[in-house]
Design a protein around this motif. Structure first.
Motif, PDB file in Angstrom:
ATOM      1  N   TYR A 101       0.814  -1.220   0.000  1.00 43.06           N
ATOM      2  CA  TYR A 101       0.000   0.000   0.000  1.00 43.06           C
ATOM      3  C   TYR A 101       0.853   1.279   0.000  1.00 43.06           C
ATOM      4  CZ  TYR A 101      -3.503  -3.423   1.305  1.00 43.06           C
ATOM      5  OH  TYR A 101      -4.326  -4.519   1.320  1.00 43.06           O
ATOM      6  N   ASP A 102       2.116   1.147  -0.347  1.00 48.49           N
ATOM      7  CA  ASP A 102       3.032   2.304  -0.369  1.00 48.49           C
ATOM      8  C   ASP A 102       3.103   2.989   0.988  1.00 48.49           C
ATOM      9  OD1 ASP A 102       3.331   1.749  -3.036  1.00 48.49           O
ATOM     10  OD2 ASP A 102       1.986   3.326  -3.731  1.00 48.49           O
ATOM     11  N   THR A 121       0.784  19.301  -2.922  1.00 47.33           N
ATOM     12  CA  THR A 121       0.180  17.972  -2.782  1.00 47.33           C
ATOM     13  C   THR A 121      -0.973  17.810  -3.764  1.00 47.33           C
ATOM     14  OG1 THR A 121       0.764  17.836  -0.447  1.00 47.33           O
ATOM     15  CG2 THR A 121      -1.010  16.412  -1.209  1.00 47.33           C
ATOM     16  N   ILE A 122      -1.802  18.843  -3.861  1.00 45.75           N
ATOM     17  CA  ILE A 122      -2.950  18.785  -4.770  1.00 45.75           C
ATOM     18  C   ILE A 122      -2.477  18.659  -6.217  1.00 45.75           C
ATOM     19  CG2 ILE A 122      -4.948  20.060  -5.638  1.00 45.75           C
ATOM     20  CD1 ILE A 122      -5.178  21.329  -2.837  1.00 45.75           C
ATOM     21  N   GLN A 123      -1.442  19.425  -6.573  1.00 43.20           N
ATOM     22  CA  GLN A 123      -0.940  19.370  -7.947  1.00 43.20           C
ATOM     23  C   GLN A 123      -0.316  18.008  -8.251  1.00 43.20           C
ATOM     24  OE1 GLN A 123      -1.834  21.899  -9.971  1.00 43.20           O
ATOM     25  NE2 GLN A 123      -2.800  22.549  -8.047  1.00 43.20           N
ATOM     26  N   ASP A 124       0.446  17.470  -7.296  1.00 42.61           N
ATOM     27  CA  ASP A 124       1.047  16.142  -7.487  1.00 42.61           C
ATOM     28  C   ASP A 124      -0.040  15.094  -7.670  1.00 42.61           C
ATOM     29  OD1 ASP A 124       3.523  17.278  -7.217  1.00 42.61           O
ATOM     30  OD2 ASP A 124       3.815  16.634  -5.120  1.00 42.61           O
ATOM     31  N   TRP A 125      -1.103  15.216  -6.890  1.00 45.10           N
ATOM     32  CA  TRP A 125      -2.208  14.257  -6.996  1.00 45.10           C
ATOM     33  C   TRP A 125      -2.882  14.357  -8.359  1.00 45.10           C
ATOM     34  CZ3 TRP A 125      -7.448  15.269  -7.680  1.00 45.10           C
ATOM     35  CH2 TRP A 125      -8.296  14.167  -7.533  1.00 45.10           C
ATOM     36  N   LYS A 126      -3.075  15.571  -8.851  1.00 47.92           N
ATOM     37  CA  LYS A 126      -3.700  15.749 -10.161  1.00 47.92           C
ATOM     38  C   LYS A 126      -2.863  15.086 -11.261  1.00 47.92           C
ATOM     39  CE  LYS A 126      -6.091  20.152  -9.262  1.00 47.92           C
ATOM     40  NZ  LYS A 126      -6.156  21.593  -9.611  1.00 47.92           N
ATOM     41  N   TYR A 178      -4.999   9.279  -3.284  1.00 46.88           N
ATOM     42  CA  TYR A 178      -4.791  10.260  -2.210  1.00 46.88           C
ATOM     43  C   TYR A 178      -4.322   9.554  -0.942  1.00 46.88           C
ATOM     44  CZ  TYR A 178      -5.857  12.867   1.961  1.00 46.88           C
ATOM     45  OH  TYR A 178      -5.764  13.432   3.210  1.00 46.88           O
ATOM     46  N   LYS A 179      -4.966   8.447  -0.612  1.00 45.76           N
ATOM     47  CA  LYS A 179      -4.590   7.707   0.594  1.00 45.76           C
ATOM     48  C   LYS A 179      -3.134   7.249   0.517  1.00 45.76           C
ATOM     49  CE  LYS A 179      -8.043   7.602   3.488  1.00 45.76           C
ATOM     50  NZ  LYS A 179      -7.880   8.114   4.875  1.00 45.76           N
ATOM     51  N   LYS A 180      -2.719   6.793  -0.639  1.00 49.34           N
ATOM     52  CA  LYS A 180      -1.336   6.330  -0.776  1.00 49.34           C
ATOM     53  C   LYS A 180      -0.343   7.478  -0.606  1.00 49.34           C
ATOM     54  CE  LYS A 180      -2.125   2.184  -3.566  1.00 49.34           C
ATOM     55  NZ  LYS A 180      -1.826   1.462  -4.835  1.00 49.34           N
ATOM     56  N   MET A 181      -0.735   8.678  -1.023  1.00 51.76           N
ATOM     57  CA  MET A 181       0.128   9.834  -0.815  1.00 51.76           C
ATOM     58  C   MET A 181       0.271  10.118   0.679  1.00 51.76           C
ATOM     59  SD  MET A 181      -1.149  12.371  -3.896  1.00 51.76           S
ATOM     60  CE  MET A 181       0.084  13.632  -3.529  1.00 51.76           C
ATOM     61  N   TRP A 183      -0.107   7.809   3.101  1.00 54.97           N
ATOM     62  CA  TRP A 183       0.633   6.688   3.698  1.00 54.97           C
ATOM     63  C   TRP A 183       2.128   6.747   3.374  1.00 54.97           C
ATOM     64  CZ3 TRP A 183      -3.387   2.810   1.354  1.00 54.97           C
ATOM     65  CH2 TRP A 183      -4.600   2.949   2.034  1.00 54.97           C
ATOM     66  N   SER A 184       2.465   7.259   2.200  1.00 59.38           N
ATOM     67  CA  SER A 184       3.874   7.308   1.812  1.00 59.38           C
ATOM     68  C   SER A 184       4.679   8.233   2.728  1.00 59.38           C
ATOM     69  CB  SER A 184       4.014   7.778   0.361  1.00 59.38           C
ATOM     70  OG  SER A 184       3.623   9.136   0.237  1.00 59.38           O
ATOM     71  N   LYS A 185       3.980   9.100   3.445  1.00 55.17           N
ATOM     72  CA  LYS A 185       4.640   9.998   4.402  1.00 55.17           C
ATOM     73  C   LYS A 185       4.604   9.425   5.824  1.00 55.17           C
ATOM     74  CE  LYS A 185       3.151  14.061   1.729  1.00 55.17           C
ATOM     75  NZ  LYS A 185       4.479  14.476   1.273  1.00 55.17           N
ATOM     76  N   GLY A 186       4.114   8.182   5.955  1.00 53.41           N
ATOM     77  CA  GLY A 186       4.016   7.565   7.280  1.00 53.41           C
ATOM     78  C   GLY A 186       2.871   8.122   8.096  1.00 53.41           C
ATOM     79  N   LEU A 187       1.808   8.595   7.423  1.00 48.13           N
ATOM     80  CA  LEU A 187       0.666   9.215   8.103  1.00 48.13           C
ATOM     81  C   LEU A 187      -0.547   8.305   8.010  1.00 48.13           C
ATOM     82  CD1 LEU A 187       1.044  12.856   6.711  1.00 48.13           C
ATOM     83  CD2 LEU A 187       1.952  11.923   8.853  1.00 48.13           C
ATOM     84  N   LEU A 188      -1.237   8.153   9.135  1.00 44.80           N
ATOM     85  CA  LEU A 188      -2.453   7.355   9.191  1.00 44.80           C
ATOM     86  C   LEU A 188      -3.597   8.186   9.732  1.00 44.80           C
ATOM     87  CD1 LEU A 188      -1.819   3.757  10.592  1.00 44.80           C
ATOM     88  CD2 LEU A 188      -2.211   4.461   8.234  1.00 44.80           C
ATOM     89  N   HIS A 189      -4.711   8.194   9.023  1.00 46.98           N
ATOM     90  CA  HIS A 189      -5.938   8.776   9.543  1.00 46.98           C
ATOM     91  C   HIS A 189      -6.583   7.754  10.474  1.00 46.98           C
ATOM     92  CE1 HIS A 189     -10.060  10.408   9.551  1.00 46.98           C
ATOM     93  NE2 HIS A 189      -9.494  11.554   9.256  1.00 46.98           N
ATOM     94  N   HIS A 190      -7.444   8.240  11.404  1.00 47.78           N
ATOM     95  CA  HIS A 190      -8.123   7.314  12.317  1.00 47.78           C
ATOM     96  C   HIS A 190      -8.807   6.181  11.554  1.00 47.78           C
ATOM     97  CE1 HIS A 190      -7.303   9.866  15.655  1.00 47.78           C
ATOM     98  NE2 HIS A 190      -8.133  10.823  15.307  1.00 47.78           N
ATOM     99  N   ASP A 191      -9.485   6.525  10.483  1.00 48.13           N
ATOM    100  CA  ASP A 191     -10.245   5.531   9.729  1.00 48.13           C
ATOM    101  C   ASP A 191      -9.341   4.503   9.068  1.00 48.13           C
ATOM    102  OD1 ASP A 191     -13.008   4.955   9.207  1.00 48.13           O
ATOM    103  OD2 ASP A 191     -12.621   5.335   7.090  1.00 48.13           O
ATOM    104  N   ASP A 192      -8.099   4.893   8.777  1.00 47.04           N
ATOM    105  CA  ASP A 192      -7.151   3.951   8.171  1.00 47.04           C
ATOM    106  C   ASP A 192      -6.769   2.829   9.133  1.00 47.04           C
ATOM    107  OD1 ASP A 192      -7.138   5.543   5.896  1.00 47.04           O
ATOM    108  OD2 ASP A 192      -5.380   6.687   6.534  1.00 47.04           O
ATOM    109  N   VAL A 193      -6.866   3.093  10.420  1.00 50.66           N
ATOM    110  CA  VAL A 193      -6.571   2.054  11.422  1.00 50.66           C
ATOM    111  C   VAL A 193      -7.523   0.879  11.227  1.00 50.66           C
ATOM    112  CG1 VAL A 193      -6.569   1.501  13.883  1.00 50.66           C
ATOM    113  CG2 VAL A 193      -5.613   3.679  13.087  1.00 50.66           C
TER     114      VAL A 193
END
Length: 567
Positions: A101-102, A121-126, A178-181, A183-193
């Motif tokens: 999942y990157d 971040t928005i531009q990279d995602w686009k 977006y989620k992979k972006m 996660w690639s920074k080592g960030l988890l949202h509550h819902d991702d748990v």
């Protein structure tokens, strides 16, 4: 068919799954405490390494259970579901599937409500999603904020990421990208748990065996607030060896925005599960229980205290004046106000009678094109308010985002010094517009762009700090002015329920009062929210409304509710 018990009943068989239906004030916590003690005293399956897991949804419930159970010899683990899953699944096992999942598991440091919103971040995602034609960046971020994991109707065993409402602003693949972006920074949202916990046990079944070995008993309070993903995990754990016990009340299901689905307590099933029902109310006076029974005729609770108290009363007029009136009437009591909106609760806590239902912190993000400036200002406001409420750990974590997320000791020192400066100089900007905070931060905390002209200048120069501060969410159950959702599981001697328009809507008296005049608790969540609020009161119950027609006053008096108009 449910067996009727009371909150002091002891279940004879601790080795069978069970669920308990119980209304407000029925003694659900007392029942759980008794059952935990029963297991501790009679189970031969508990060891130092084998514990009872107890999942609660409020800090109040956690503290109450721990206090009442007393010495448990380290054989009880009580926490929220997210904390439990992060500790026992994510931390020890996420590295096994992180690559799929990157996800940068090496930089993982807890979970929060983080949402990426920077221009780059928005531009990279686009670019990654091939959606360069999308122009409304605010809509993109708004969609990212709303994303929730849910089961795919086309493939019920798999999870997909979607907004909770139908939207086709961009492609479904764009949600996951977006989620992979993130996660690639080592960030988890509550819902991702929840997502990663489910993926771990689905792909690596041995983890379930480990969980069952560690927790032969798994108890869940406020079960109606669990999401379908949590229920799926619970059922998987309960397939073998672990005994599952759940307690809840369908009509107190008020967390649909977190994925809870009404009716799931009724439908929850495991092999040979026993069903029980508690019908009494130990919390409230006869008058309050009578009103609750009127609103909810399919559950007639017995007022077990059998104490006559004051008549539930509607106060018509300004909410701050209503709160002051009640406080003067009961000078020896703490009066707790319960509000639908976080901003209203915070405003009342600060003694402000203002109505600010717009999320000014969210508006700040769209008004300021400088990502560095908007981030440090937004995080500074949150950190200041957290610290002033005593949440210093959360304050440092929030402010630390602007200092490389506190990854090094030097970052942590910078964050601590910055927070000290903000708190020590609070009076210099707290009574000013946000431009005062911007100037203070530029001079004393971090170098960011100066305000000159345009949308950012106008926003910061016209928005009082206090208005932005009341948009900060109260993280825990503290203070006498709370949201209704934060009051869940608690009780108060004297309650004022504040009725108001929902965010973005005008106040409609007939709509807002319909939970009393034409209740529909089964299908109307707003009615359930207000029912929960009323049921927190022990002895004195007041309801604040800005207006009340003569016709509605007559109808309310017919229900046994007094009406008091402020002059």
């Amino acid at each position: 068919m449910s067996v009727v018990i009371d909150s002091n009943s002891i279940l004879q068989n601790i080795e069978e799954h069970f669920k308990v239906f119980a209304g407000p004030g029925a003694g659900k916590t007392q029942f759980l405490v008794n059952h935990i003690k029963n297991i501790l005293n009679n189970s031969n399956r508990l060891k130092i390494q084998r514990k009872i897991a107890c999942i609660t949804y409020t800090n109040i419930a956690t503290e109450t259970i721990l206090k009442r159970v007393g010495d448990h010899g380290g054989r009880l683990e009580i926490s929220t579901i997210h904390s439990f899953l992060y500790t026992h699944l994510i931390k020890p096992y996420i590295h096994i599937i992180a690559h799929d999942y990157d996800l940068d598991a090496t930089n993982l440091n807890g979970h929060d409500e983080i949402v990426l919103s920077g221009y780059q971040t928005i531009q990279d995602w686009k670019v990654k999603t091939g959606q360069l034609r999308l122009r409304d960046d605010e809509k993109i971020v708004e969609t990212w904020q709303s994303l929730k994991w849910k089961f795919d109707t086309a493939n019920p065993e798999h999870l997909i990421i979607r907004p909770p409402y139908p939207v086709q602003y961009f492609s479904n693949d764009g949600y996951l990208e977006y989620k992979k972006m993130l996660w690639s920074k080592g960030l988890l949202h509550h819902d991702d748990v929840l997502f990663f916990s489910y993926e771990l046990v689905r792909k690596k079944p041995f983890i379930l065996k480990v969980l069952r070995a560690k927790f032969p008993y798994f108890l869940v309070d406020e079960f109606q607030d669990t999401s379908p993903i949590q229920i799926a995990l619970l059922k998987l754990i309960g397939v073998d060896e672990t005994i599952i016990g759940v307690v809840g009340d369908e009509i107190q299901s008020i967390y649909s925005f977190l994925g809870a689905v009404p009716g799931q307590l009724n439908s929850f099933s495991l092999p040979n599960i026993a069903e029980y029902e508690i019908l009494g109310n130990w919390r409230s006076t006869n008058q309050i229980v009578g009103l609750l029974n009127t609103i909810r005729p399919n559950l007639t609770q017995q007022p077990l205290r059998n104490i006559s108290g004051s008549t539930p009363t509607i106060i018509v007029g300004d909410k701050l004046s209503a709160l002051s009136t009640i406080a003067n009437r009961y000078p020896d009591l703490e009066v707790f106000s319960l509000c639908r909106e976080n901003t209203t609760a915070n405003a009342l806590q600060k003694g402000l009678g203002i109505n600010v239902h717009n999320d000014l912190l969210q508006q700040l993000k769209s008004a300021d094109s400088s990502s560095d400036r908007r981030r440090i200002i937004s995080d500074s406001i949150k950190a200041i308010e957290y610290a002033r409420l005593g949440y210093f750990k959360d304050a440092l974590k929030t402010l630390g985002r602007s200092f490389n997320r506190n990854k090094t000791l030097d970052n942590q020192k910078q964050t601590l010094e910055a927070l000290k400066k903000l708190l020590n100089n609070y009076d210099s900007f707290a009574n000013d517009n946000l431009s005062g905070l911007v100037n203070f931060v530029r001079t004393n905390i971090k170098t960011v762009s100066a305000l000159r002209s345009g949308g950012a200048f106008n926003f910061y120069s016209s928005t009082p700090y206090t208005h932005a501060a009341i948009a900060v969410k109260n993280l825990y159950e503290t203070g006498t002015c709370r949201t209704i959702h934060k009051s869940k599981g608690d009780e108060f001697e004297c309650v004022l329920v504040v009725l108001e328009a929902r965010r973005g809507s005008a106040f409609n008296e007939n709509t807002v009062l319909s939970f009393l005049l034409n209740p529909n608790l089964l299908s109307n969540e707003e009615h359930r929210v207000n029912y929960v609020a009323l049921s927190r009161a022990q002895n004195h119950l007041y309801i604040s409304t800005p207006t009340l027609s003569a016709a509605n006053e007559t109808s309310l008096r017919a229900l046994g509710i007094e009406v008091e108009r402020l002059t």
